[in-house]
Every structure is written in structure tokens, then in C-alpha cells.
Scaffold this active site. Structure first.
Site, short mmCIF file in Angstrom:
data_model
loop_
_atom_site.label_atom_id
_atom_site.label_comp_id
_atom_site.label_asym_id
_atom_site.label_seq_id
_atom_site.Cartn_x
_atom_site.Cartn_y
_atom_site.Cartn_z
N LYS A 1 60.44 25.37 16.01
CA LYS A 1 59.09 25.71 16.28
C LYS A 1 58.81 26.65 17.26
O LYS A 1 58.11 27.63 17.04
CB LYS A 1 58.31 24.49 16.12
CG LYS A 1 58.30 23.51 15.07
CD LYS A 1 57.57 22.18 15.25
CE LYS A 1 58.05 21.24 16.54
NZ LYS A 1 59.21 20.76 16.56
N ARG B 1 51.05 15.19 15.00
CA ARG B 1 52.40 14.57 14.79
C ARG B 1 51.94 13.12 14.22
O ARG B 1 52.83 12.39 14.03
CB ARG B 1 52.83 14.45 16.18
CG ARG B 1 54.01 15.51 16.63
CD ARG B 1 54.72 14.96 17.71
NE ARG B 1 55.87 15.56 17.95
CZ ARG B 1 56.32 16.79 18.45
NH1 ARG B 1 55.36 17.54 19.12
NH2 ARG B 1 57.23 17.19 18.75
N ARG C 1 63.68 10.68 18.63
CA ARG C 1 62.40 11.61 18.26
C ARG C 1 62.52 12.06 16.65
O ARG C 1 61.60 12.02 15.93
CB ARG C 1 62.62 12.87 18.97
CG ARG C 1 62.16 12.76 20.31
CD ARG C 1 63.00 13.62 21.41
NE ARG C 1 62.47 14.97 21.09
CZ ARG C 1 63.28 15.92 21.61
NH1 ARG C 1 64.37 15.71 22.42
NH2 ARG C 1 62.77 17.33 21.49
N ARG D 1 70.18 23.16 23.53
CA ARG D 1 69.08 23.90 23.93
C ARG D 1 68.77 24.26 25.45
O ARG D 1 68.93 23.34 26.22
CB ARG D 1 67.64 23.19 23.28
CG ARG D 1 66.32 23.81 23.79
CD ARG D 1 65.15 23.65 23.21
NE ARG D 1 64.80 22.04 22.99
CZ ARG D 1 64.20 21.78 22.09
NH1 ARG D 1 63.18 22.57 21.43
NH2 ARG D 1 63.75 20.59 22.25
N ARG E 1 66.11 20.17 29.03
CA ARG E 1 65.01 19.12 28.97
C ARG E 1 65.57 17.75 29.06
O ARG E 1 66.59 17.48 28.40
CB ARG E 1 64.27 19.30 27.65
CG ARG E 1 62.74 20.28 27.96
CD ARG E 1 62.56 20.42 26.51
NE ARG E 1 62.03 19.35 25.80
CZ ARG E 1 61.43 19.55 24.51
NH1 ARG E 1 61.07 20.57 24.05
NH2 ARG E 1 61.05 18.55 23.68
P1 ADP Z 1 60.29 19.36 20.07
O1 ADP Z 1 60.57 20.70 20.58
O2 ADP Z 1 61.30 18.38 19.96
O3 ADP Z 1 59.46 19.29 18.89
P2 ADP Z 1 57.97 19.11 21.89
O4 ADP Z 1 58.12 19.94 22.88
O5 ADP Z 1 57.09 19.50 20.85
O6 ADP Z 1 59.42 18.55 21.16
O7 ADP Z 1 57.40 17.56 22.31
C1 ADP Z 1 58.19 16.94 23.25
C2 ADP Z 1 57.44 15.59 23.44
O8 ADP Z 1 56.35 15.49 23.78
C3 ADP Z 1 57.78 14.58 22.26
O9 ADP Z 1 58.91 13.98 21.95
C4 ADP Z 1 56.52 13.62 22.42
O10 ADP Z 1 56.83 12.61 23.50
C5 ADP Z 1 55.63 14.56 23.32
N1 ADP Z 1 54.59 15.03 22.35
C6 ADP Z 1 54.48 16.30 22.04
N2 ADP Z 1 53.27 16.69 21.11
C7 ADP Z 1 52.95 15.43 20.86
C8 ADP Z 1 51.88 14.92 19.89
N3 ADP Z 1 51.31 15.75 19.02
N4 ADP Z 1 51.80 13.71 19.86
C9 ADP Z 1 52.55 12.69 20.52
N5 ADP Z 1 53.38 13.15 21.46
C10 ADP Z 1 53.77 14.46 21.77
P1 ADP Z 2 61.50 23.10 18.24
O1 ADP Z 2 60.36 23.67 18.95
O2 ADP Z 2 61.25 23.04 16.86
O3 ADP Z 2 62.13 21.82 18.89
P2 ADP Z 2 63.31 25.45 19.15
O4 ADP Z 2 62.64 26.47 18.72
O5 ADP Z 2 62.90 25.06 20.68
O6 ADP Z 2 62.83 24.14 18.38
O7 ADP Z 2 64.77 25.37 18.86
C1 ADP Z 2 65.47 24.33 18.99
C2 ADP Z 2 66.99 24.78 19.37
O8 ADP Z 2 67.39 25.48 18.40
C3 ADP Z 2 66.99 26.09 20.50
O9 ADP Z 2 68.13 26.11 21.17
C4 ADP Z 2 66.97 27.32 19.62
O10 ADP Z 2 67.43 28.37 20.27
C5 ADP Z 2 67.81 26.75 18.51
N1 ADP Z 2 67.27 27.36 17.27
C6 ADP Z 2 66.19 27.72 16.81
N2 ADP Z 2 66.24 28.36 15.72
C7 ADP Z 2 67.35 28.47 15.19
C8 ADP Z 2 68.21 28.86 13.87
N3 ADP Z 2 67.47 29.41 13.03
N4 ADP Z 2 69.62 28.51 13.98
C9 ADP Z 2 70.28 27.92 15.01
N5 ADP Z 2 69.76 27.75 16.14
C10 ADP Z 2 68.22 27.82 16.20
#
Ligand code: ADP
Ligand code: ADP
Length: 211
Positions: free
Chosen positions: A13, A88, A166, A127, A155
Site C-alpha cells: 500500500k 480498517r 496483524r 521492510r 518498525r
Molecule cells: P501496514 O503497513 O502493516 O499495513 P500501517 O502502517 O498502515 O501498517 O499501520 C500500522 C499499525 O497502526 C496497525 O497495525 C494498527 O495498529 C495501527 N493502525 C493504522 N491504521 C489503523 C486504522 N485505520 N485502524 C486501527 N488501527 C490502525
Molecule cells: P504496506 O504499506 O501495505 O504495509 P509496503 O509498501 O510498506 O506495504 O511494502 C511492504 C514491504 O514489501 C516493503 O519492504 C516493500 O519494499 C516491499 N514490497 C512492496 N511491493 C512489493 C512487491 N510488489 N514485491 C516485493 N516486495 C514488495
């Protein structure tokens, strides 16, 4: 354009949002980033959110909803925004609908980035984030340049244990919002496996945008 990006942790994302906001010139609203900033600043919200986040749980709706409802009222969101990681839960989706209705605006699309569970742990544990630029790297899939390796952050919730929690929350709390948006004709499903550039192209095409 008013868009939502949905997907399991590690779906890509954040990676895809960076390309999209550049193309669309709209603000990137990541609730994860906003909550991490609140934790780093030690605000009341940050203190409450910290424990949920560390454990891989969801921060409660009463804490998260107001952040987004207030943020989308700001002037830079007037022409559109990209929500990443919100909603979410079903109550978050309904609260967003009410807020947008009150503002007389509506969503253009909800993009779900699909990645099978078995690929998620490796993506999450590898990551790394650059705190200076916000760039997202992966030790194996998108290795950072050597000269910035020393400043990269891992992180706190990017451990295997928190990742599994998660992922479970994603399936139990977040996946149910997908049919909610599907019924409204807003859903676009994107395969999140493969080259990120190709995924971006598919995503643009699904939104009717030129690459
Ligand atoms: P990811 O990259 O794993 O999708 P995010 O950076 O979006 O994670 O979110 C990290 C953490 O922040 C989540 O695991 C949750 O604890 C909290 N969080 C983020 N967005 C939301 C939301 N919309 N509702 C509840 N918790 C959230
Ligand atoms: P999210 O925001 O959904 O948690 P991220 O964009 O932070 O996801 O991506 C999670 C991890 O996977 C990062 O280390 C990123 O560099 C890697 N990643 C993102 N897209 C791809 C892909 N298409 N193939 C392999 N690794 C990816």
C-alpha cells in the site's frame, strides 16, 4: 480523486501510494504514519495507540476515526485524497461515509491489493524505512543504497509475531469492508505479487488513468 487503498500488512500500500499521489497530486493520508508520528511526539493519542500498535492489534475506532474525519476537512483535501490503511473496520467505513456525505463528496474507488498470506511475513520482516525521505525499502526485494543503510529504521511491529497478529486482524476486521464497497460498485482488485512498477501500471489502468 478520492481513493482508498486496502490490503494486508505488507501488500504494498505504501509503495503504491507513493506512485499514486505523485500522479494524482493529492495528499497521502496514511493512518499508520499519523499514529507513528503521534507515538513519536508522545501525544495523548500516541500514548494510547502505542500498546495496540506494538502488539499488532488495531487502534480503537474512537481514536482513529476523528483523526481522519478532521484531516479530510482540511483545504488540501478539497480536490481529493488517497487514504492508505483507513478504513480498517466496518464502523470506520461507515464513519467515513457519513463524513463525506456531510461534506457533499463521495469516493471514486476502493483499491484492494491482494497478496497471499504466505508471502507476507518475508515482506514485513525485511521492510526498512528511510526516516529522512519516507522511502520504503526491502532488504531483498528493494535493497537500499549502501550510503543510507545506516539510517534506515526497522518498525517495532515488523516482527514475525506482530505480523501474524496483524494478518489475523486483517482477515477478521478489515476484509469484511471489501464486500461493503463491492456492493457500491467501487471495488478494484489488483494483484500485488510481482514487479512494483507493473503493479502500478495495472493500478493506474484500473482507475482509468494513463501510466
Ligand atoms: P501496514 O503497513 O502493516 O499495513 P500501517 O502502517 O498502515 O501498517 O499501520 C500500522 C499499525 O497502526 C496497525 O497495525 C494498527 O495498529 C495501527 N493502525 C493504522 N491504521 C489503523 C486504522 N485505520 N485502524 C486501527 N488501527 C490502525
Ligand atoms: P504496506 O504499506 O501495505 O504495509 P509496503 O509498501 O510498506 O506495504 O511494502 C511492504 C514491504 O514489501 C516493503 O519492504 C516493500 O519494499 C516491499 N514490497 C512492496 N511491493 C512489493 C512487491 N510488489 N514485491 C516485493 N516486495 C514488495
Amino acid at each position: 480523486m478520492r481513493l482508498i487503498l486496502v490490503g494486508p500488512p505488507g501488500a504494498g500500500k505504501g509503495t503504491q501510494a507513493a506512485a499514486l499521489v505523485q500522479r494524482l497530486n493529492v495528499p497521502h493520508l496514511s493512518t499508520g504514519d499519523m499514529l507513528r508520528a503521534a507515538v513519536a511526539q508522545g501525544t495523548e493519542l500516541g500514548k494510547k495507540a502505542d500498546e495496540f500498535m506494538k502488539a499488532g492489534g488495531l487502534v480503537t475506532d474512537d481514536l482513529v476515526i476523528p483523526i481522519v474525519v478532521e484531516r479530510i476537512r482540511e483545504s488540501d483535501c478539497a480536490a481529493g485524497f488517497l487514504l492508505d490503511g483507513f478504513p480498517r473496520t466496518r464502523p470506520q467505513a461507515e464513519a467515513l461515509d457519513r463524513a463525506m456525505q456531510a461534506a457533499g463528496v463521495s469516493l471514486d474507488a476502493v483499491v484492494v491489493i491482494e497478496v497471499p498470506d504466505e508471502l507476507i511475513v518475508e515482506r514485513i520482516t525485511g521492510r526498512r524505512m528511510d526516516p529522512e525521505t519516507g522511502a520504503i525499502y526491502h532488504l531483498k526485494f528493494n535493497p537500499p543504497p549502501e550510503e543510507i543503510a545506516g539510517r534506515l529504521q526497522h518498525r517495532q511491529d515488523d516482527t514475525e509475531e506482530a505480523c501474524r497478529a496483524r494478518l489475523q486482524k486483517y482477515h477478521s476486521e478489515t476484509a469484511p469492508i471489501i464486500p461493503y464497497y463491492d456492493q457500491q460498485g467501487l471495488l478494484r482488485r489488483i494483484d500485488g505479487v510481482g514487479d512494483p512498477q507493473r503493479i502500478a501500471e495495472n493500478l493506474f489502468a484500473a482507475l482509468g488513468l494513463d501510466a
